[in-house]
Design an enzyme around this catalytic site. Structure first.
Site, PDB file in Angstrom:
ATOM      1  N   GLU A 462     -23.594  15.510  -8.940  1.00 60.83           N
ATOM      2  CA  GLU A 462     -22.251  15.694  -8.393  1.00 60.83           C
ATOM      3  C   GLU A 462     -21.151  15.449  -9.433  1.00 60.83           C
ATOM      4  OE1 GLU A 462     -24.766  14.284  -6.838  1.00 60.83           O
ATOM      5  OE2 GLU A 462     -24.995  15.577  -5.072  1.00 60.83           O
ATOM      6  N   HIS A 532     -26.287  11.758   6.515  1.00 54.68           N
ATOM      7  CA  HIS A 532     -25.779  13.105   6.779  1.00 54.68           C
ATOM      8  C   HIS A 532     -24.684  13.076   7.833  1.00 54.68           C
ATOM      9  CE1 HIS A 532     -29.740  13.776   4.956  1.00 54.68           C
ATOM     10  NE2 HIS A 532     -29.212  14.874   4.468  1.00 54.68           N
TER      11      HIS A 532
END
Ligand SMILES: Cc1ncc(C[n+]2csc(CCOP(=O)(O)OP(=O)(O)O)c2C)c(N)n1
Ligand SMILES: [Mg+2]
Length: 732
Positions: A462, A532
């Site tokens: 990322e 999530h």
């Protein structure tokens, strides 16, 4: 022998690959000595408390002058680190400009008094502003090199355009340009270093990595940071690289190494890695004393390798300058340095009134009402058949995808990258497969439509995604990148907060990195669990310089994403996963120019009794609660959907609260220190006289979201809990 005594770089002095002339050797010495003398003068000023910080480049001068003379200021690109005084002097930064930064003057061209000295920046010289964070700059260099390549392959992208960020982001590039980035050997322990090598190697980018190895990272010796003690050995298997490990205290060796490295890069063969062994005679900084952790013998051995003394010996040995001539040169430079420091001490200081300038773009205001357009009825998306979807309401996922398609067609500077965002990295497969296009399919069909130069997969890293986006954006491109799940944004947090959001303010408006980061966020997924389902938007609204958007329906998502992409500021664009394909909030395709200004809330339900301020996936839940409150209890709730969290629409909140005198702020994220805390505090502060009841907040429990749906339901705000708060507040 004539003496070169000007402090500016001598035009045409860059030596070619032949024998160095005496004049060139003197010039190298001049630059190295000048750098040391500026350090010495700063140290004096610091001891006199006339400046506030000092970090020196002492011991690194030969390596840096070698790098600078092998490259071209204002043509190649530079991502230095704090020791790179000699590099910057040799590129053309003047001693006076360095002292202006040390005193924190208004006229400091690198930052206007915002950054510490030795945090370099110069637009004319192509020195991109760097932070104090070790190693973030290497990913910017990678993105910068990619941008240069993109412009040479896509000249149509260079053109300016009115009506968006391109009006203010000029592009320059050269087909054979190189990006240089420098860092210490200790900094090679950072993950971002390896993430940068990964992409530079894989994409054969013209980046020179210069490792300035002085054997220490503050007090930590090299063998503690680097297994085996030699970074060159560890990186040796990266493909496409040119490698050189050299004596970083011998200026000619350094110059030759960088000339070879630059030739490799300019020829398109890939990146280069120049590892120079240098010394650190002055401790880490003025806040450090290396006698606390280095033996006397070790410090003496370092002193014997001082690059300035070595170069001086060479000039004498080869009869290029006599001792008297060296003396004269040094005295002349001393006088120039002293005079430059004196001038800087007289320079005007930055006005307090200017502190907020350049937090955001001064050129393009994304809150301007002139941005607002109406949806075009019956619009048909380019490239789609009119009959396929016609005017049927489309999901949020669909209208975000439509916006990406339309904007990529509209603006050739847009590129899209991230994890799994391509249709298929192996292009050969595209003829027979449908394509991936993102784990949520938001980028579906973009690679097929616009090609692999513009839509491609990143490594699974990322910081790599955001760091490269910063580099691309500083060159005037518009990266629209994806972080696959909000839950995994954390490796990029360093780049987002210290780089992306700060590039403009810390460089006093000289540089900017207006990239867009799209991030699927949130829970209510039934089984999404801890990793999530996360929210956490207040962590980003707490970062000045960043715009934060959080739409709750398809039309808003389309119009706000367009504003985000055309904007001149970096934008974090949150997309609620639960809303992607929800029946709630679908809308017909609004046309390719539909845009909504930032900072404009939407009244999704007018009401008279209670104001409910919210956003994201709580909007449909609040609507359910409000309808029930009306139906069953006769309470008339007004719901404001903020749509953008930074900036947010204070006027809309104040107007509604003045009308209802009762307010609830509701969000999905945890209650404590959540986004609602700020809004509630401001209401209590500024609207106290208008309130008939305390400001109420609704948020998730102060925990993460559990997997078991029974627990998830209890953790996150639900229509029932919102209804209860409405009833309680009405009864207050
Ligand atoms: C991300 C980050 N962590 C820690 C620091 C504090 N810090 C500043 S310089 C430094 C040591 C760097 O050593 P090295 O990379 O070898 O460069 P040198 O100072 O020796 O030239 C540290 C730990 C920082 N600036 N940034
Ligand atoms: Mg070091």
């Amino acid at each position: 022998m004539g003496l070169a005594v000007s402090t500016a770089r001598v035009p045409g002095a860059a030596p070619d690959s032949g024998q160095l002339t005496p004049q060139q050797l003197i010039e190298i010495y001049r630059l190295m000595f000048l750098s040391r003398r500026v350090d010495d003068r700063e140290i004096l000023l610091k001891r006199q408390q006339k400046i506030y910080f000092q970090v020196s480049g002492a011991g690194h001068e030969a390596l840096q002058v070698g790098a600078a003379l092998a490259l071209r200021p204002g043509y190649d690109w530079f991502f230095p680190y704090y020791r790179d005084r000699a590099l910057c002097l040799a590129l053309g930064v003047t001693p006076e400009e360095m002292f202006l930064q040390a005193v924190g003057a208004a006229t400091d061209p690198a930052s206007g008094g915002r950054q510490m000295p030795a945090h370099w920046s110069s637009r004319p010289l192509h020195i991109v502003s760097t932070s104090s964070s070790t190693t973030t700059q290497v990913l910017h260099a990678v993105g910068c090199a990619e941008a240069g390549r993109y412009f040479s392959r896509h000249p149509e992208a260079v053109a300016k355009a009115e009506g968006d960020y391109r009006a203010f982001r000029d592009v320059e590039f050269h087909d054979d340009e190189v990006a240089l980035t420098c860092l210490g050997e200790g900094s090679t322990s950072q993950g971002e270093f390896w993430e940068a090598l990964n992409t530079a190697s894989n994409r054969k980018l013209p980046v020179i990595f210069c490792i300035e190895d002085n054997g220490y990272a503050i007090s930590v010796p090299v063998e503690v940071n680097t297994p085996g003690g030699n970074i060159s050995k560890l990186v040796a298997n990266f493909p496409n690289f040119h490698f050189a490990e050299i004596d970083g205290t011998d200026a000619e060796i350094c110059l030759r190494a960088f000339q070879a490295a630059a030739a490799h890069c300019r020829a398109g063969n890939g990146p280069a890695f120049v590892h120079g062994h240098c010394v650190r005679p002055y401790s880490h900084s003025l806040s450090d004393d290396d006698k606390l952790y280095r033996s006397a013998a070790e410090r003496e051995a370092d002193a014997m390798r001082d690059p300035i003394a070595k170069m001086q010996m060479r000039l004498l040995r080869e009869g290029i300058l006599s001792a008297d001539e060296i003396n004269a040169l040094e005295q002349q430079l001393d006088r120039e340095v002293a005079a430059a420091a004196e001038r800087a001490l007289e320079a005007p200081l930055p006005p307090v009134s200017g502190i907020s300038r350049h937090v955001y773009s001064e050129d393009l205001n994304p809150t301007s009402a002139s941005i607002a357009t109406e949806p075009t009825k019956g619009a048909v998306q380019a490239g789609k058949s009119a009959s396929a979807k016609g005017n049927a309401p489309r999901t949020m996922a669909d209208l975000i995808n439509a916006c990406l398609h339309d904007e990529m067609r509209h603006d050739p500077r847009i590129i899209v990258f991230g994890e799994d965002v391509a249709d298929a990295s192996r292009e050969g497969a595209l003829a027979e497969v449908k394509g991936k296009g993102g784990v949520f399919k938001l980028t579906a069909g973009l690679q097929a439509a616009f090609g692999s130069d513009r839509v491609f997969n990143s490594p699974l890293a990322e910081a790599n995604i955001v760091g490269r986006a910063v580099g691309y954006a500083t060159r005037g491109m518009k990266p629209v990148v994806e972080i696959q799940f909000f839950d995994y944004i954390w490796p990029a947090m360093h780049q987002i907060r210290n780089e992306l959001a700060l590039m403009r303010w810390r460089s006093n408006g000289e540089w900017a990195s207006p990239a867009v980061i799209r991030v699927p966020i949130g829970g209510y997924l039934t089984g999404g669990a801890i990793y999530h389902s996360q929210s956490g938007e207040s962590l980003f609204t707490h970062t000045p310089g960043l715009r934060v958007v959080f739409p709750s329906n398809a039309l808003d998502a389309n119009g706000l994403l367009r504003t985000a992409i055309r904007c001149d500021d970096p934008v974090l664009f949150f997309e609620h996963k639960r809303l992607y394909r929800e029946a709630y909030g679908r809308a017909p395709y609004p046309g390719p120019d539909f845009a909504i200004p930032f900072g404009k809330a939407s009244i999704v339900r007018p009401g008279a009794d209670i104001t409910l301020v919210t956003y994201g996936a709580v909007v449909p839940r609040a609507l359910q609660a409000a309808d029930k409150a009306q139906r069953e209890h006769g309470i008339d709730v007004e719901i404001l959907d903020l749509r953008t969290l930074n900036p947010y629409d204070w006027e809309a909140i104040a107007t509604s609260v003045r009308k209802t005198s009762r307010v609830i702020v509701a969000h999905e994220d945890m209650l404590s220190w959540g986004y609602g805390a700020e809004i509630a505090a401001r209401i209590a502060d500024e609207l106290f006289d208008d309130l008939d009841a305390p400001v109420r907040r609704i948020g998730a429990m102060d925990t993460f979201v559990a997997y078991q749906p029974l627990l998830e339901d209890a953790i996150l705000p639900q229509p029932a809990s919102i209804l209860k708060a409405i009833q309680d507040l009405r009864a207050y």
